[in-house]
Design an enzyme around this catalytic site. Structure first.
Site, PDB file in Angstrom:
ATOM      1  N   GLU A 464      15.465  -1.066 -17.060  1.00  0.00           N
ATOM      2  CA  GLU A 464      13.857  -0.494 -17.926  1.00  0.00           C
ATOM      3  C   GLU A 464      14.034  -0.963 -19.180  1.00  0.00           C
ATOM      4  O   GLU A 464      13.613  -0.468 -20.092  1.00  0.00           O
ATOM      5  CB  GLU A 464      13.604   0.381 -17.069  1.00  0.00           C
ATOM      6  CG  GLU A 464      13.094   0.645 -15.796  1.00  0.00           C
ATOM      7  CD  GLU A 464      12.823   2.000 -15.626  1.00  0.00           C
ATOM      8  OE1 GLU A 464      12.227   1.909 -14.078  1.00  0.00           O
ATOM      9  OE2 GLU A 464      12.506   2.777 -16.355  1.00  0.00           O
ATOM     10  N   GLU A 557      12.926  -1.473  -7.412  1.00  0.00           N
ATOM     11  CA  GLU A 557      13.633  -0.268  -7.513  1.00  0.00           C
ATOM     12  C   GLU A 557      12.058   0.097  -6.720  1.00  0.00           C
ATOM     13  O   GLU A 557      11.325   0.316  -7.743  1.00  0.00           O
ATOM     14  CB  GLU A 557      13.143   0.564  -8.893  1.00  0.00           C
ATOM     15  CG  GLU A 557      14.660   0.874  -9.709  1.00  0.00           C
ATOM     16  CD  GLU A 557      14.579   1.869 -10.696  1.00  0.00           C
ATOM     17  OE1 GLU A 557      13.698   2.314 -11.143  1.00  0.00           O
ATOM     18  OE2 GLU A 557      14.765   1.540 -11.790  1.00  0.00           O
TER      19      GLU A 557
END
Length: 973
Positions: A464, A557
């Site tokens: 991320e 995810e």
């Protein structure tokens, strides 16, 4: 002459807190060596951590049990000196002339001083770098050597804010180390920040010439008929004179029975000046139609053993190196149809269904055995990719070895996370570690350590987040693709020949795998780095099938619940942790779960989401106790994760290219996002995934109620049929239909027909649906899928009185034992009535599967046929031959009952029977590999289940069968 090769130093270590040792490293390794585990010394965990050593010696409690972690002082409060430890061992080695000894540390966290026989060396900072020291000149003449290592924690261990947070106060990001250790929303803080000699320690003996970090690369031509193996290795001449040597490369393959075939043998003559390091590239080796390495579900994992040896004139063998090599080509580019990143292996698109991985154990108690179980579990779930998350480890060669064997592609991230490196709350430092050169040194060394594994599919800069610009640019540059592979990754088109003017691909640091700058960039999530992964909470099962659930092609995810079985809760928490959540009704009609403090500490995710999702456990009625809560949680786990993967697979290639579930397991006794717990017992979600991710699969689209057929294979599926039968709680079959003579194209999900039930008259409020996809030629079942369903707006509360039904079962078991290993074949039959004459698949004669989880169209044939007993015997004979014919044991067990109906939610468990067993003690034998579990049987149906496990010494195993209708568990072996 000492034997050439490596010796691992993994036993006989002692450890002591540095402040309690009033001797220098020189004294410890000369005149005042410790002689045993006498205070302050204790037996050490090496490889392992300081905290692991303290737990092993019961100096501190188990931090993963209940709230015991709160009783252990955190490094932020104690200071770094408290977790600065001495580690001591001895080793025997006496060299001959022209021999050399290297002392190797594959991982130290975070830095160390080393003393060998009174001589000091420094092991510099960095968790992910190898250290190799030539200590030939300081070995003791009599062969007895004394080694002491003073290990220092990370420089910036940080503090844990009262509210916890992702990566604590983010200070850990200033070092090149693992970041999860300050705690996350799924993890408690690790008190020593994983300080220790955390990876393998070894000594390696060579002659004058040492082999260093060979690099293997394959190039492919003519539709994989012509393949070339390229090899480059570094060589070091450690001697004081020029050496003449022969460098040999040998490639062998293993046939059944352990017979090896030499595919290639080549020798090169070299002259190496004194003290020099040289890079040598072998002439490429040609292979015609070798066996290819395929990911799990696409074919076999063919591996060839590549061995490099160097023989020095006047000395003999000087060094050797070997590695298993898989011939496979991985391509990756952004798919124009979906915008998601698409992967191809050996020219075939692969729909990614896998999971996110942190690490096996939070105290770094890593072992080959634990890794094998972890990776085989992923293969058993029919997964094909594991993502090694950036806040965890650069995983170890043993991890990759089992990914090579079981066919798991690996996405490996470097040590950057959004939370710690620029996007956290409060906003964290975006500049990464303080020492960027150290980060790159560790990155290069990691690439060299792992690059020869066929399972390694891509490098990613961070989780991320992208690394700081200079690191990101350096990674892009150093991991740039060789031109031969660049065309594959950018266009999907292969070059026909490798021009002679190009550098050999093995002269690149890697050159064969893409580097993606971050987990939400370039074909992952929205591709731009916005937070467009997730969600991470309970969902309505039908939501996963809806068009608006996720808008991008590849979700890196998506997560949900993960309560383990009750036995695990009881084994990892004191009785006050056995209290189930309170169900608090809110004014808007939703339920808020209030967990006990221990569950909250263990990061429990509730089974409801106020304002969004009604409680999924309460659909089955209010749980009465822990056992009831955990069993109902398993029902939800199964439905939740099967629906997640089936929802994604329903849009295979039309909307999605892949999905990775957050997460597959926890590195501690956490209560969220897992398919097996830290003790290695599977949840029902494990088997929901196993069903949904089959290479060929039949499924119910929960949004449209169409039956869909999934074919992820490279060949069309022809002459197959789908059988759908509905069963009510009275044991009758109100709906039965077969669609025959079907074809399912390669790499497609196809809607076949719409379910007419429950749209028909008088549908039952709760009912079961059994789907089977089978071969028409012999009724061999390719896919079986069992659902329990309720009418729209309804619930499953009618299943509560159904628990009182006594459905008769017959269990036949055949057992084969080799040493401590048990292999069992169970046949479980629902005896409540004869199989429906309409159904020709009640015996569940499943087609054979290649290896452990590989599926091969060419071999589709039933395990049992018309000559059922003969076929069954041959299956047992195959197992029998494998286990050398030690004792076998055929047993029949029956569970009596007079009711007709579905035997619902059956599951096996394996227990230890041993003298002195205490009441309430966890008796489970773990891990156990089941071919299926948490299964249900309609009347007359038979299910074959394979079970394999290892039994500890002095223990007799007992197998129990449990189920919704079988409360206490029935002993079947």
């Amino acid at each position: 002459m000492a034997e050439i090769g490596k010796t691992v130093l993994d036993s006989g270590w002692l450890a002591a807190r540095s402040t309690e040792v009033h001797l220098s490293g020189t004294q410890l390794t000369t005149t005042h060596s410790p002689t045993g585990p006498n205070k302050p010394w204790m037996e050490a965990a090496v490889p392992g951590t300081v905290l692991g050593t303290l737990v092993k010696n019961k100096v501190v409690p188990d931090p993963f049990y209940g709230l015991e972690n709160e009783a252990i002082i955190d490094i932020a409060d104690s200071g770094r000196e408290y977790y600065t430890f001495w580690f001591f061992t001895t080793f025997q080695c006496k060299l001959s002339a022209n021999q050399h000894l290297d002392l190797n540390f594959r991982g130290i966290n975070y830095s160390a001083e080393l003393y060998l026989n009174g001589n000091k060396k420094i092991l510099p900072k960095g968790m992910f770098r190898r250290h190799s020291l030539d200590v030939t000149d300081i070995l003791h003449p009599d062969g007895q050597n004394f080694l002491a290592v003073l290990v220092y924690p990370p420089d910036h261990p940080g503090t844990i804010p009262p509210e916890g947070g992702q990566g604590g106060d983010h200070e850990i990001g200033k070092d090149v180390t693992t970041q999860y250790v300050e705690g996350w929303d799924w993890m408690t803080p690790i008190r020593d920040r994983n300080t220790g000699i955390w990876d393998e320690v070894s000594i390696s003996i060579t002659g004058p010439v040492k082999i260093i970090d060979p690099h293997l690369v394959s190039t492919f031509y003519d539709d994989y008929k012509r393949i070339y193996l390229h090899t480059t290795t570094e060589l070091e001449n450690k001697s004081s004179s020029v050496v003449e040597c022969d460098l040999n490369i040998q490639v062998t393959s293993e046939l059944e029975g352990g017979v090896c075939i030499v595919e290639h043998l080549q020798t090169q003559h070299l002259s190496i000046p004194s003290g020099n390091h040289v890079q040598h590239t072998f002439p490429q080796l040609f292979f015609y139609k070798p066996n290819l390495w395929w990911p799990n579900g696409m074919g076999r994992q063919a591996l060839y053993n590549v061995t490099i040896t160097v023989d020095v004139k006047g000395h003999g063998e000087s060094d050797s190196w070997s590695h298993m090599h898989g011939f496979r080509k991985i391509e990756s580019y952004i798919d124009s149809a979906t915008g998601g990143r698409l992967f191809k292996v050996n020219g075939q698109p692969i729909f990614i269904r896998g999971g996110n991985w942190i690490l096996s154990d939070g105290l770094l108690r890593l072992s080959k055995k634990r890794y094998q179980t972890d990776i085989k579990f992923h293969a058993d779930m029919n997964f094909n990719m594991i993502r090694c998350w950036g806040g965890g480890l650069a995983e170890r060669p043993e991890f990759y070895h089992y990914c090579d064997i079981y066919g798991l592609l690996v996405w490996q991230e470097f040590w950057i996370t959004g939370d710690v490196d620029g996007r956290g709350v409060p906003v964290s430092n975006p500049n990464g570690p303080l020492d960027h050169d150290l980060f790159m040194l560790c990155a290069r060394d990691t690439v060299k350590l792992l690059r020869n594994h066929p399972s390694l599919a891509l490098w990613v800069g961070g989780n991320e987040q992208v690394p700081p610009p200079d690191i990101n640019n350096a990674l892009k540059d150093e991991l740039k693709l060789h031109p031969h592979f660049e065309s594959l990754h950018n266009t999907g088109k292969s070059v026909q020949e490798l021009p002679a003017s190009l550098k050999d691909p093995t002269n690149y640091l890697d050159g064969t795998r893409i580097y993606i700058q971050g987990s939400m960039w370039d074909g992952f999530a929205n591709g731009k780095g916005d937070f467009t992964d997730g969600p991470y909470e309970i969902q309505y099962p039908e939501s996963f099938f809806k068009d608006d659930f996720y808008n991008y092609g590849f979700n890196p995810e998506v997560g949900s619940v993960g309560v383990p079985v009750a036995a695990t809760i009881k084994a990892t928490m004191p009785p006050e942790g056995w209290k189930i959540p309170l169900f608090k009704k809110l004014p808007n009609g939703y339920i808020e779960e209030v967990p006990n403090p221990i569950w909250e500490y263990h990061k429990y995710i509730p089974y409801s989401k106020a304002g969004k999702v009604h409680n999924q456990i309460l659909l089955y009625g209010t749980p009465t106790d822990l056992n009831d809560f955990c069993l109902k949680a398993q029902l939800v786990n199964y439905i939740q994760y099967r629906a997640l993967l089936e929802g994604w697979t329903s849009r295979m290639w039309s909307k999605y290219t892949g999905v990775l579930i957050w997460k597959t397991q926890n590195p501690w006794t956490g209560l969220r996002g897992q398919f097996y717990d830290h003790l290695h017992d599977q949840t029902a979600g494990f088997y929901g995934c196993r069903s949904a991710a089959e290479p060929v699969h039949v499924q119910l689209n929960l949004a449209t109620y169409f039956i869909e057929a999934v074919n992820t294979l490279s060949e069309q599926l022809s002459d197959v049929a789908i059988e759908a039968s509905v069963w009510d709680l009275e044991g009758t079959c109100p709906y039965y239909v077969v669609h025959e003579k079907l074809s399912v194209p390669s790499k497609k999900t196809v809607p076949i027909f719409e379910m007419k039930y429950p749209k028909s008259k008088n549908p039952k409020p709760v009912y079961f649906l059994l789907l089977k996809l089978y071969k028409m030629s012999d009724y061999g079942v390719i896919s079986r899928n069992f659902y329990w369903l309720h009418l729209p707006g309804g619930d499953y509360k009618l299943l509560e009185p159904y628990r009182e039904k006594r459905v008769p079962l017959k269990i036949t078991s055949n057992t084969f034992i080799k040493g401590s290993t048990y292999e069992m074949e169970m046949h479980v039959e629902n005896k409540s009535k004869k199989p429906d004459s309409k159904s020709l698949t009640s015996k569940n004669n499943f087609v054979t599967r290649i290896g452990d989880g590989d599926f091969d169209m060419a071999s589709l044939g039933p395990v049992n046929s018309a000559a059922e007993k003969k076929q069954e015997a041959s299956l047992f004979q195959r197992i029998y031959r494998r286990f050398s014919g030690e004792n076998d044991d055929l047993q029949v067990s029956e569970i009596n009952g007079s009711d007709e109906g579905v035997a619902f939610f059956l599951y096996f468990s394996v227990h230890a029977s041993k003298p002195g067993h205490k009441e309430g003690e966890d008796s489970r034998i773990l891990p156990v590999h089941y071919s299926d579990n948490y299964f249900s049987l309609v009347p007359g149906e038979v299910m074959p289940i394979k079970i394999s496990f290892e039994v500890p010494p002095g223990v007799t195993p007992r197998i129990r069968l449990h189920g919704w209708n079988y409360h206490s568990g029935h002993k079947v072996y």
